[in-house]
Design an enzyme around this catalytic site. Structure first.
Site, PDB file in Angstrom:
ATOM      1  N   ALA A  28       0.835  -1.200   0.000  1.00 25.28           N
ATOM      2  CA  ALA A  28       0.000   0.000   0.000  1.00 25.28           C
ATOM      3  C   ALA A  28       0.868   1.248   0.000  1.00 25.28           C
ATOM      4  O   ALA A  28       2.061   1.174   0.276  1.00 25.28           O
ATOM      5  CB  ALA A  28      -0.907   0.008   1.224  1.00 25.28           C
ATOM      6  N   ASN A  29       0.242   2.375  -0.320  1.00 20.90           N
ATOM      7  CA  ASN A  29       0.884   3.670  -0.137  1.00 20.90           C
ATOM      8  C   ASN A  29       0.439   4.228   1.201  1.00 20.90           C
ATOM      9  O   ASN A  29      -0.637   3.886   1.682  1.00 20.90           O
ATOM     10  CB  ASN A  29       0.415   4.648  -1.217  1.00 20.90           C
ATOM     11  N   ARG A  30       1.218   5.134   1.754  1.00 16.81           N
ATOM     12  CA  ARG A  30       0.780   5.828   2.962  1.00 16.81           C
ATOM     13  C   ARG A  30      -0.278   6.847   2.575  1.00 16.81           C
ATOM     14  O   ARG A  30      -0.024   7.727   1.763  1.00 16.81           O
ATOM     15  CB  ARG A  30       1.932   6.628   3.558  1.00 16.81           C
ATOM     16  N   SER A  31      -1.462   6.740   3.117  1.00  9.60           N
ATOM     17  CA  SER A  31      -2.484   7.761   2.911  1.00  9.60           C
ATOM     18  C   SER A  31      -3.550   7.606   3.978  1.00  9.60           C
ATOM     19  O   SER A  31      -4.064   6.509   4.192  1.00  9.60           O
ATOM     20  CB  SER A  31      -3.121   7.600   1.530  1.00  9.60           C
TER      21      SER A  31
END
Ligand code: C5P
Length: 224
Positions: free
Chosen positions: A29-32
Site C-alpha cells: 500500500a501507499n501511505r495515505s
C-alpha cells in the site's frame, strides 16, 4: 434542492490508499490517511454538489452528505470510478499503488526454512486519473489530480498535468520533515496550464474549501 456554488453539479472523488494483496494476510500500500480527499468530498457537498466518494481502506469517518463506495484495490477503484461516471468534476486524490502483485497467493505464504525470501513479481496498475483525464467521450469538464513529491515538485506536477490530461494538479511536498503525510496541514502549489499558484500552509479542510472555490469559479468561467 441544494444551493451553493456547486448546486446541480456532480463531483466524483477518489481518496485513501489502495491495498494490493500479496496473500490473505499481507498487502502492498501507499501511505495515505484519506484526510485530504475526504475533506474535499465534505467541502464539495457543503457547496451543494452531488458527491460520490470512492474510498480505499481508511479509518476516518465518512463525510456527511456524500455517497461513499468502498474499494480495496486499484482495479476495484477504477471499476467504481467508471461506474460512477459521468460527472461534471473528477478529483483524484487517492494514493493509488502503482503496482500489484502479479499473482497473489490464495494461501498465506510460509517461510520454507531455506532462508530464501519469496520473490514477488509485480504488475502495473491502471492509472485512474489518466484514464479519466484522457476519456475520448464523457470526460468530466474538470479533472483534478494530485502530485505528492519529495523532489522537483513543479516539474513533476507539470509533467503529470500533460501526461494524465488533468486541468489542475494539486502539488504538495511530502518529504518526511514536512509532516504532511497523515498530518492535518498541507502546503499546496496549484499547477494549471495558466501557471502555478502558491498557497499558504493551510489545514486540509481549508485546502479543500479553497480547491472547491477554484473549481466553482472555473466552471462558472467556462459557462458550465
Ligand atoms: O503518478 P502519481 O501517482 O504521482 O500521480 C498522482 C496522481 O495520479 C493522483 O491524483 C492520483 O490519485 C492519481 N493516480 C491514479 N491512479 C494511479 C496512480 C495515480 O489515479 N494508478
Amino acid at each position: 434542492v441544494a444551493s451553493g456554488p456547486l448546486a446541480g453539479k456532480s463531483v466524483l472523488i477518489t481518496s485513501g490508499p489502495t491495498h494490493e494483496p500479496i496473500d490473505p494476510v499481507r498487502y502492498i500500500a501507499n501511505r495515505s490517511s484519506g484526510k485530504q480527499g475526504h475533506a474535499i468530498a465534505a467541502a464539495a457537498a457543503r457547496a451543494g454538489a452531488r458527491v460520490t466518494l470512492v474510498s480505499g481502506p481508511v479509518t476516518i469517518p465518512d463525510p456527511a452528505g456524500v455517497r461513499v463506495l468502498r474499494v480495496e484495490t486499484a482495479r476495484e477503484m477504477l471499476q467504481a470510478v467508471e461506474a460512477a461516471l459521468p460527472a461534471d468534476v473528477a478529483i483524484m486524490a487517492a494514493a493509488v499503488a502503482d503496482w500489484r502483485v502479479a499473482s497473489g497467493s490464495g494461501q498465506k505464504i510460509k517461510k520454507d526454512g531455506s532462508g530464501k525470501p519469496p520473490a514477488l513479481s509485480l504488475a502495473e496498475n491502471p492509472d485512474i486519473l489518466a484514464t479519466v483525464g484522457t476519456l475520448a467521450e464523457g470526460r468530466p469538464c474538470l479533472v483534478v489530480g494530485f502530485a505528492a513529491e519529495t523532489q522537483n515538485l513543479i516539474d513533476n506536477a507539470r509533467a503529470k498535468l500533460q501526461r494524465k490530461g488533468a486541468d489542475f494538479i494539486v502539488a504538495n511536498d511530502v518529504s518526511p520533515e514536512t509532516g504532511v503525510m497523515g498530518g492535518d496541514a498541507n502546503t499546496v502549489r496549484l499547477v494549471s496550464r495558466d501557471g502555478v499558484e502558491d498557497w499558504p500552509t493551510l489545514s486540509k479542510e481549508d485546502v479543500a474549501e479553497r480547491l472547491v472555490a477554484v473549481i466553482a469559479a472555473k466552471l462558472a468561467d467556462s459557462g458550465e
